[in-house]
Design a protein around this motif. Structure first.
Motif: not given
Lengths: 267, 256
Positions: A170-171, A173-177
């Motif tokens: 989730r982390m 994803q939250s940084f748009d990796l």
């Protein structure tokens, strides 16, 4: 309360004793030496009949014979090659399928169902089939070992992927990796400890299948060596072959230990 | 950047977590979301940052983002969410690697945020070697590295011990005062809310709705521990959510 102060003092007994075994490398080596010495004493005194079990010295001589005649290397090279090729094929396929099952809904249920159904089959039972498909030569042995390694690797890989902390994904994803970054930088390293411990299981399965396959149809290989020695009741050579197998297993496990240390140094 | 939350409702299966939330977060504003457990404050934060699709309503963003912003809506997590196999610098580098930055720019950003959070001496340490407070500083440094427009902080101090919490609270307040950051700060700790927020949104539970929005007009850098004005705000907030907290405390979890 004042009476308590003058009463007899009993030291509090320590109760948290035991249940904490520790490793001792000297004892590990010592256990081998003691076993071999006892065995040799048993053989020398005639307590263990030479017919039932050759003495350590006889086994050592047989092993030395195999080494100096060069026979051992031929067998060992054939076995090592089968082991390496079969294990790598099974592992690469298993990792791929395991990652698919671990990451995609479309692969999950069909994948788990098929693996559950096929995993319990003793792969050696399929060897005749593999011989029909791939011929009597090396490919049928690669296939036996590869199939044997494939299933436990799949199970292990997807459970490793399942166990990667969701909060890290989730982390990411939250940084748009990107998806590829999440797989490569979060899921793969997160699943690696489980995958590597699975390598220990799959490598011992590979050795078992290697010997079985070589006993069914091979000219060279440690399995073939043991079988032919057994057929001629050359028990000293048979035990020598078994010793070589044990050493092979230990070397593989040592290599995997190095791999662990190298890849998981962050732990 | 201005965030507009309009008509947001969310349900998990049968349970209605949020109902008809309308809230605007102005640029440069710190908004705290408080409320007892189960009031949907973390759910709302997930919806704000696009990590959860609300059942109804939407969140829209407008206005400019800071220069060099790589990820406008950036989270700081309660459990830090650091990769244990990467060093402090590596964890920060992770969120920059997917962007078109030269190696020099990336290194400069890492150095800058490490210096800002006092982590320069720890750049090669692994997370397991760090205390909880240090881990959360890495979380903050990682968030600052992408130059966010809005920081979304999900109970960032809840996993820390009381002393560390006081230290980090002071650091947060200095950071917000210095940078004029926009932030949404979820907490169940009223003290954190009154120290950091311009507006405190108190949520009611089951379903989560806005009970009251409490404005604190003392500048953030002038708020201190034990300040009577701040203590009065805290007491007022406690009055506001006390009954909700008691109800939450007495509730049985639904089994199955």
């Amino acid at each position: 309360m004042s009476d308590d102060r003058t009463a007899v003092k009993n030291p509090v007994r320590l109760r948290a004793i035991g249940f904490n075994p520790r490793a001792n490398p000297y004892a590990a080596w010592g256990s081998f030496i003691v076993l071999v010495i006892l065995w040799q004493i048993g053989s020398s005194t005639g307590f263990i009949s030479e017919l039932a079990m050759p003495s350590p010295v006889a086994v050592g001589k047989a092993l030395w014979q195999l080494i100096v005649s060069g026979e051992l290397w031929v067998h060992l090279a054939a076995s090592a090659q089968r082991l390496a090729v079969g294990w790598v094929l099974g592992t690469v396929a298993g990792l791929t399928v395991g990652f698919l099952i671990g990451m995609f809904s479309w692969a999950r249920s069909p994948g788990v169902a098929l693996v559950s159904a096929l995993f319990p089959i003793p792969k050696i039972a399929l060897l005749p089939l593999f011989i029909i498909w791939f011929g009597i030569g090396e490919p049928s042995k690669f296939a036996t070992i590869g199939f044997g390694v494939f299933f436990p690797t799949v199970i292990n890989t997807f459970s490793g992927v399942d166990n990667v902390a969701r909060n890290l994904i989730r982390m990411g994803q939250s940084f748009d990796l990107s998806t590829w970054s999440i797989v490569r930088k979060i899921i793969l390293p997160g699943a690696l400890p489980t995958i590597l411990s699975g390598f220990r299981i799959s490598s011992s399965i590979a050795i078992i299948l290697l010997v079985a396959a070589e006993m069914i149809g091979a000219q060279y290989g440690i399995g073939a060596l043991i079988l032919s020695a057994g057929n001629l009741y050359q028990t000293d050579q048979l035990i020598a072959g078994v010793v070589v197998l044990s050493l092979l297993g230990l070397s593989v496990s040592w290599l995997l230990g190095r791999l662990d240390k190298w890849l998981l140094s962050w732990r | 950047m201005r965030l507009e939350i309009s008509g947001v409702s969310h349900r998990y299966d049968q349970m209605e977590a949020l109902r008809d939330i309308d809230l605007t977060i102005e640029p440069g504003e710190i908004v705290a979301l408080i409320g007892p457990s189960g009031c949907g404050k973390s759910t709302l934060l997930s919806i704000i940052g696009g990590m959860l699709q609300p059942s109804e309503g939407q969140v829209s963003a407008s206005g400019a983002v800071p220069e060099g912003c790589l990820n406008p809506l950036t989270y700081v997590f309660q459990d830090f969410a650091l990769l244990p196999w990467r060093t402090v610098a590596g964890n920060i580098s992770l969120v920059l690697e997917d962007h078109k930055l030269s190696k020099v720019e990336r290194a400069a950003r890492i150095d800058e945020v490490l210096a800002q959070t006092g982590l320069s001496d720890f750049r090669n340490a692994y997370p397991k070697q760090l205390s909880g407070g240090m881990k959360q500083r890495v979380g903050i440094a990682r968030a600052l590295a992408v130059r966010p427009a809005v920081l979304l902080m999900d109970e960032p101090l809840s996993a820390l011990d009381a002393q560390t919490r006081i230290l980090l609270l002071d650091e947060f307040s200095a950071l917000f005062a210095r940078t004029g950051m926009t932030a949404v700060y979820v907490t169940h700790n009223l003290n954190e809310a009154v120290r950091l927020a311009h507006r405190v949104v108190a949520l009611r539970r089951r379903p989560g709705t806005i009970k009251e929005i409490h404005t604190i007009d003392v500048p953030i850098d002038q708020r201190h521990e034990g300040d009577p004005q701040i203590a009065a705000h805290e007491a007022a907030l406690w009055e506001l959510i006390r009954d909700e907290a008691i109800a939450a405390d007495k509730e049985l979890e639904h089994v199955g």
